[in-house]
Each structure stands twice: as structure tokens, then as C-alpha cells.
Design an enzyme around this catalytic site. Structure first.
Site, PDB file in Angstrom:
ATOM      1  CB  CYS A  45      -0.909  -0.010   1.229  1.00 31.03           C
ATOM      2  SG  CYS A  45      -1.775   1.548   1.510  1.00 31.03           S
ATOM      3  CE1 TYR A 172      -5.399   2.860  -4.958  1.00 35.37           C
ATOM      4  CE2 TYR A 172      -3.703   4.560  -5.043  1.00 35.37           C
ATOM      5  CZ  TYR A 172      -4.120   3.288  -4.659  1.00 35.37           C
ATOM      6  OH  TYR A 172      -3.255   2.455  -4.001  1.00 35.37           O
TER       7      TYR A 172
END
Length: 297
Positions: A45, A172
Site C-alpha cells: 500500500c 486511483y
């Protein structure tokens, strides 16, 4: 990966707000103390990666503990291989629900557990690194960099917003867009931001001059993932990181620093994105490549 509540009517990805936003600070409910707090993070992440980098750079390994979750999430969320040595839980979701039984959002990393209060203090990823840099300053290793110098904080905060909106979160928004308009808007901003940073770094070694700062830490995880994941998986395919000579050289200079290199696991990064985000990669096939030499001078 369930994102239904994070997609707007126009097909735009809107990141969920952080649920736990208490501060670790002197005189507060959660004062900074060695051994009291544990960071839950993933090498995969990017938001967690930055906290791992800062913890290493500042020499806080013996002050703030860490638990690394498995890079492959399932319907229960992030799994802790072998169980957490501090709390005994097997899934990060258990800590979220122990802190807020009514929580219904995604269980995210990084987050910080207060062992004394037996609850999550924060999953506010932008604040976690700042807290390590400020509240835990008395325990920084000798010679550790000042990543958030008082004289530059306004400039750092302003550039961090540009990096977040255009790049960290921008990739994203491109990858999770469900309409052409939303995708075009997001991907254009991604490459506008890369162009801006390429120009900025042409005249300096780091984003704010000669010294490493919080802004460099926030930029690096996105650059590290760009060619391996975002270029193909998130359709950020206009150019590669390696097509930007200044940014590519800068990323490799950061990678040469142990705190950056030792927390960069390309295998976990690729397996996480391609095997977990089945909404955009239903086959779960992890592609080979790209073959990049991050150690080249």
C-alpha cells in the site's frame, strides 16, 4: 475490492474519509510514549509505505512497533500472517470493530493502535507521518533528517496537496473511473502533475531544495509503483516513469537510501494490485515485468 460507495454518479472515484483521526500529542488523550503504539502497515500500500519509510528514516523502530499485513486481501480485509503478536487478532478488521463496532467502511492501512487505551487512535494516513516527525521528535535517532522543518511547513503542505490530488490519489481516480469523462479528467491531471514535478526537479535534488522532506516521502511510493502497476493496471499509459529522465533519476536516488529501498517490495506491490483489485483485473493474473534496474546510477 468493494468500491460501490466510493464511485460517484459521474463515474468518479471519491476516496472514503478516514474514520479515526485522534492525535498523538503531548497533553492529549494519547501522549507520545515509547512502546505504547503499534503501526499496522503493508509493503504493498502506498499510503502505508510512506509511514514505513519515515519510521526507518527517523530511527523509530524501537519506539513505535510495526505489524505487516499480508499483501493479498480477501472478503475479511487485511490478514495478519501468524496473528498479531500484540493484540492476537488475525485480521485488521478486528481492531477496527473493537474500536468502533458500527464501522462499515473499508479497513485501511496504515493505522495506529494504542495499547494503553486498547483502541485504534488513527487511520489518518496524511497525519501519521507528520506525527512521527513531530510528536516523536524526542526519540529520533541522532542525525535523523528533519523531514518537516518549521520554516518550510507551509510550502511542504501546499506541494503535498498538489502531489496528492494530481498523482497519489490521481492514479486511483484514473484506475477506478467508470466513465470515459472521469478517466480522461483524472489521467490528464496525473500527467500534468508529473510534467510539473519533472520541471521542478530539474533545478534541485529534492522537492524543496537540497534536503529530504515529507514531500519526497509522499511522492516516492507513487513513483515506485508507476511503471510496475499504474501504467497498465490503472491505465495511466500516456508515458512511463522511465520516460521522465529527471524523475526517474530522482526516484533511483531515493531508492538508494536504505529506508526507501528496504521498504520497497515490488513482488508484494504487484501481487496486491493485480490479485486484489478484481473489479479491474478479474483474472487475477499478475503480469511479468517491467524489467527496470532501480540500482543503476
Amino acid at each position: 475490492m468493494k468500491l460501490g460507495r466510493e464511485i460517484s454518479d459521474g463515474g468518479r472515484f471519491v476516496r472514503q474519509p478516514n474514520r479515526f483521526t485522534a492525535r498523538i500529542e503531548e497533553g492529549g488523550e494519547h501522549p507520545p510514549e515509547p512502546g505504547r503504539y503499534r503501526l499496522y502497515a503493508s509493503y504493498a500500500c502506498p499510503w502505508a509505505h510512506r509511514s514505513l519509510i519515515v519510521r526507518e528514516l527517523l530511527g523509530l523502530q524501537d519506539v513505535v512497533g510495526v505489524t505487516i499485513v499480508d499483501p493479498i486481501r480477501d472478503e475479511k480485509g487485511w490478514r495478519i500472517p501468524g496473528g498479531d503478536p500484540v493484540t492476537g487478532v488475525e485480521y485488521l478488521s478486528e481492531l477496527y470493530l473493537a474500536s468502533d463496532p458500527g464501522y462499515r467502511g473499508r479497513y485501511t492501512v496504515p493505522c495506529v493502535w494504542d495499547a494503553a487505551a486498547e483502541r485504534l487512535v488513527t487511520n489518518d494516513y496524511p497525519q501519521i507521518t507528520l506525527t512521527l516527525e513531530t510528536a516523536f521528535a524526542p526519540w529520533h535517532a541522532e542525525g535523523a533528517p528533519d523531514l518537516y522543518p518549521a520554516a518550510l511547513r507551509g510550502e511542504i503542505d501546499a506541494l503535498n496537496e498538489v502531489i496528492f490530488d494530481g498523482l497519489n490519489n490521481g492514479v486511483y481516480r484514473a484506475g477506478f473511473a467508470t466513465s470515459q469523462e472521469a478517466y480522461d479528467e483524472a489521467v490528464t491531471k496525473v500527467f500534468d502533475t508529473l510534467d510539473l514535478l519533472e520541471e521542478r526537479l530539474a533545478t534541485r535534488s529534492h522537492l524543496h531544495g537540497d534536503a529530504l522532506t515529507e514531500s519526497d516521502v509522499r511522492l516516492y511510493p507513487t513513483l515506485a509503483r508507476f511503471d510496475a502497476v499504474y501504467h497498465s493496471h490503472f491505465k495511466c499509459a500516456v508515458r512511463r516513469l522511465t520516460d521522465y529522465p529527471v524523475l526517474w533519476a530522482y526516484a533511483r536516488r531515493l531508492y538508494a537510501i536504505p529506508a526507501f529501498r528496504d521498504t520497497t517490495d515490488f513482488d508484494q506491490i504487484k501481487r496486491h494490485y493485480f490479485m486484489t483489485q478484481t473489479n479491474i483485473n478479474p483474472s487475477r493474473i499478475v503480469p511479468r515485468g517491467p524489467e527496470l534496474d532501480w540500482t543503476a546510477g
